[in-house]
Design a protein around this motif. Structure first.
Motif, PDB file in Angstrom:
ATOM      1  N   ASN A  40       0.787  -1.170  -0.017  1.00  0.00           N
ATOM      2  CA  ASN A  40       0.071   0.141  -0.029  1.00  0.00           C
ATOM      3  C   ASN A  40       0.787   1.170  -0.053  1.00  0.00           C
ATOM      4  O   ASN A  40       0.309   2.280   0.128  1.00  0.00           O
ATOM      5  CB  ASN A  40      -0.925   0.055   1.256  1.00  0.00           C
ATOM      6  CG  ASN A  40      -1.855  -1.233   1.152  1.00  0.00           C
ATOM      7  OD1 ASN A  40      -2.229  -1.516   0.154  1.00  0.00           O
ATOM      8  ND2 ASN A  40      -2.362  -1.596   2.357  1.00  0.00           N
ATOM      9  N   THR A  72       1.124   5.970   2.779  1.00  0.00           N
ATOM     10  CA  THR A  72       0.290   4.834   2.773  1.00  0.00           C
ATOM     11  C   THR A  72      -1.021   4.641   2.359  1.00  0.00           C
ATOM     12  O   THR A  72      -2.053   5.407   3.104  1.00  0.00           O
ATOM     13  CB  THR A  72       0.497   3.890   4.208  1.00  0.00           C
ATOM     14  OG1 THR A  72       1.757   3.864   4.857  1.00  0.00           O
ATOM     15  CG2 THR A  72      -0.136   2.356   4.310  1.00  0.00           C
ATOM     16  N   SER A 105       1.821   4.848  -6.500  1.00  0.00           N
ATOM     17  CA  SER A 105       2.688   3.631  -5.945  1.00  0.00           C
ATOM     18  C   SER A 105       3.630   3.310  -6.650  1.00  0.00           C
ATOM     19  O   SER A 105       3.883   4.025  -8.243  1.00  0.00           O
ATOM     20  CB  SER A 105       1.671   2.487  -5.900  1.00  0.00           C
ATOM     21  OG  SER A 105       1.205   2.131  -7.447  1.00  0.00           O
TER      22      SER A 105
END
Length: 118
Positions: A40, A72, A105
């Motif tokens: 995450n 996160t 990400s």
């Protein structure tokens, strides 16, 4: 039923791939010099991103995160067809919502050049 965006599908695919790799016979290891990112994990790619109390541009700003800061990803929301990510900013601990296009990400291949890093 909500439509998933390509980015969301990429994130889900990466999470499933990591889960399958970790449950297989081969061990996944990371050295102390370069630890593997959390499933995450995310980082801010905008120069600054307002972190809001709700997934809406009219909601209260509870913090600001700056380019290169890590976070996160906790959840995703699609109010009015706009994708938002609920994040925890690792540097400050602030939890809130940011427009999804402002965070990425590590597996997405979007790089952030900071002075001295590129």
């Amino acid at each position: 039923m909500k439509t998933l965006t390509r980015r969301t599908l990429t994130r889900v695919s990466a999470a499933l791939t990591l889960t399958l790799a970790m449950s297989g016979a081969a061990a996944v290891t990371a050295t102390s010099a370069q630890a593997a990112p959390s499933v995450n994990s995310c980082y801010i790619t905008a120069s600054a991103a307002n972190v809001r109390s709700k997934a809406s541009t009219s909601s209260t700003i509870v913090g600001v995160a700056y380019r290169g800061w890590t976070c996160t990803a906790l959840d995703y929301s699609y109010p009015g067809g706009v994708q938002w990510a609920k994040i925890r900013v690792n540097k400050t601990g602030v939890v809130g919502w940011v427009r999804d296009e402002l965070v990425h990400s590590p597996g997405e291949g979007v790089t952030v050049c900071l002075p001295g890093t590129c």
